[in-house]
Every structure is written in structure tokens, then in C-alpha cells.
Scaffold this motif. Structure first.
Motif, PDB file in Angstrom:
ATOM      1  N   HIS A 149       0.863  -1.177   0.000  1.00  0.00           N
ATOM      2  CA  HIS A 149       0.000   0.000   0.000  1.00  0.00           C
ATOM      3  C   HIS A 149       0.901   1.230   0.000  1.00  0.00           C
ATOM      4  N   PHE A 150       0.598   2.193  -0.872  1.00  0.00           N
ATOM      5  CA  PHE A 150       1.478   3.346  -1.069  1.00  0.00           C
ATOM      6  C   PHE A 150       1.772   4.069   0.236  1.00  0.00           C
ATOM      7  N   TRP A 151       0.748   4.344   1.050  1.00  0.00           N
ATOM      8  CA  TRP A 151       0.955   5.136   2.268  1.00  0.00           C
ATOM      9  C   TRP A 151       1.769   4.378   3.305  1.00  0.00           C
ATOM     10  N   TRP A 152       1.601   3.047   3.369  1.00  0.00           N
ATOM     11  CA  TRP A 152       2.419   2.257   4.286  1.00  0.00           C
ATOM     12  C   TRP A 152       3.864   2.225   3.806  1.00  0.00           C
ATOM     13  N   PHE A 153       4.046   2.138   2.481  1.00  0.00           N
ATOM     14  CA  PHE A 153       5.401   2.161   1.925  1.00  0.00           C
ATOM     15  C   PHE A 153       6.089   3.475   2.276  1.00  0.00           C
ATOM     16  N   LEU A 154       5.384   4.594   2.103  1.00  0.00           N
ATOM     17  CA  LEU A 154       5.930   5.901   2.454  1.00  0.00           C
ATOM     18  C   LEU A 154       6.213   5.982   3.952  1.00  0.00           C
ATOM     19  N   PHE A 155       5.303   5.417   4.733  1.00  0.00           N
ATOM     20  CA  PHE A 155       5.442   5.377   6.196  1.00  0.00           C
ATOM     21  C   PHE A 155       6.770   4.732   6.592  1.00  0.00           C
ATOM     22  N   TYR A 156       7.054   3.557   6.020  1.00  0.00           N
ATOM     23  CA  TYR A 156       8.278   2.838   6.393  1.00  0.00           C
ATOM     24  C   TYR A 156       9.531   3.455   5.774  1.00  0.00           C
ATOM     25  N   LEU A 159      10.197   5.954   8.452  1.00  0.00           N
ATOM     26  CA  LEU A 159      10.549   5.341   9.736  1.00  0.00           C
ATOM     27  C   LEU A 159      11.926   4.683   9.713  1.00  0.00           C
ATOM     28  N   LEU A 160      12.248   3.987   8.632  1.00  0.00           N
ATOM     29  CA  LEU A 160      13.518   3.247   8.561  1.00  0.00           C
ATOM     30  C   LEU A 160      14.747   4.134   8.796  1.00  0.00           C
ATOM     31  N   PRO A 161      14.959   5.209   8.025  1.00  0.00           N
ATOM     32  CA  PRO A 161      16.162   6.028   8.276  1.00  0.00           C
ATOM     33  C   PRO A 161      16.150   6.708   9.638  1.00  0.00           C
TER      34      PRO A 161
END
Length: 215
Positions: A149-156, A159-161
Motif C-alpha cells: 500500500h502506497f501510504w504504508w510504503f511511504l510510512f516505512y 521510519l527506517l532512516p
């Protein structure tokens, strides 16, 4: 004859020292957890079945059901302890920013980076943990479905960096602040910290790409 005066350390100072020690312990625990967590999640790169098997082990032994909330509690306690030294008023934030620019000191900027990423992690990390703990058992398919899902991808991708920056800077500052790293060792330890950050960022990005390609 000259008199020598001694003063005892006030109770508040002892309390602050104790809280600093607790902050270090909770921080070190979360650093260790994040490294282990990255290894668990990145196992999907080798095989989704391997990730599922590891996740199943943690759930079958109730480590996920018990450990998850404990990690969340440790996360909140650590933030509360660290928040004692973070200025929340605009005036305080402006002063810190001005001092950091004036001093041009790398370790001061690292503290600023850690404070900023802490705020982001508090919000995004809480959402992540709440979502995962309310959707047990953990599986590669569920993680991949979120990532696709686009928004979850953007979310992570945000969050990751933030997590890896916060962890690597925290690891460095624990070593320096508590005397594990001496003055003449700082340069080498900074290189080691930067290397760790790069390694875990690469692993994290490869893992996110693997979830995107999950069929």
C-alpha cells in the motif's frame, strides 16, 4: 589553618544520575532489540518461509505476546526519560538550534539529530507496534501486504532512516557519555558507527524491496 569544606551531592542530583543510568539501560536494550528485529524481518530476503518459521517460534513460546508489550513499555519509558532534556518550548528549541550552529560541533549536531528522530519515532513507531501487535501472528504475507500500500510504503521509508539514525547515534553517544569510548578512540568509533548505520540501512532497503516484490 585553612578549613576544607565538603558538600554532599543533593538528592536531586542522585536522582538525575539514576534516571540517566536508566535511560542508558533502556536505550541499550532498544538498540539490541532493533538489531535483532532487523535480522528477523530481513530473513524474508532469504525466504518468506524462514521469516514465518522464526515468527512462529516467537509466538509459540509467547515471546511475541509478552515481549511485544514489554518492548512497547520500554520504548515509552525511554522516551519519557529522554524527554527531560528535550526542549518543547519554541524558545528552548531556538536556543538549541542557535548554539548548535554557533559551536559547529559534530556531537552537538548528533544530539539534535537524535532529538528530532525521537519525535518522529515516537509517533510512527507507536503506530507500527500497535498495528503489528493487534494483527498477530506475524507473517511475511501480512508484512508484504502492508508494504504494497502506497501510504504504508511511504510510512516505512520515513521510519527506517529515522530508526537507524537514532540507533546508530544512540550507540555512539552511550559509548562516549559513559566512558566506554575514550577521547583518542572517538574517531575510530565514529567510523564504526557510520559503517553500522550504512549496513543496517542497506539491509532495511533490500528488505522493503523484497516485500514489494512478494508475490
Amino acid at each position: 589553618m585553612m578549613k576544607t569544606y565538603t558538600s554532599s551531592v543533593p538528592g536531586v542530583s542522585r536522582l538525575d544520575a539514576g534516571l540517566d543510568w536508566l535511560q542508558m539501560l533502556t536505550g541499550a536494550s532498544l538498540i539490541l532489540f532493533m538489531w535483532c528485529h532487523m535480522m528477523l524481518v530481513s530473513s524474508v530476503v532469504i525466504s518468506p518461509n524462514l521469516m514465518n518459521a522464526i515468527a512462529h517460534f516467537f509466538e509459540a513460546t509467547f515471546m511475541a505476546q509478552v515481549g511485544g508489550p514489554l518492548i512497547f513499555l520500554t520504548f515509552l519509558v525511554h522516551f519519557a526519560l529522554a524527554a527531560r532534556k528535550i526542549p518543547f518550548r519554541v524558545e528552548g528549541q531556538s536556543t538549541i538550534w542557535q548554539h548548535a550552529k554557533m559551536m559547529k560541533h559534530r556531537d552537538t549536531w548528533l544530539w539534535v539529530v537524535q532529538a528530532v528522530t525521537a519525535m518522529i519515532i515516537l509517533i510512527l513507531g507507536s503506530i507500527h507496534m500497535w498495528t503489528v501487535l493487534n494483527d498477530l501472528p506475524i507473517t511475511a504475507a501480512k508484512s508484504a501486504a502492508r508494504m504494497q500500500h502506497f501510504w504504508w510504503f511511504l510510512f516505512y521509508m520515513v521510519l527506517l532512516p529515522c530508526v537507524e539514525l537514532h540507533v546508530s547515534v544512540g550507540f555512539y553517544r552511550i559509548g562516549v557519555k559513559w566512558g566506554f569510548v575514550k577521547a583518542d578512540q572517538r574517531k575510530g568509533f565514529k567510523r564504526f558507527e557510520s559503517t553500522l548505520f550504512t549496513i543496517f540501512m542497506v539491509i532495511g532497503i533490500i528488505t522493503l524491496i523484497r516485500f514489494l516484490m512478494f508475490g
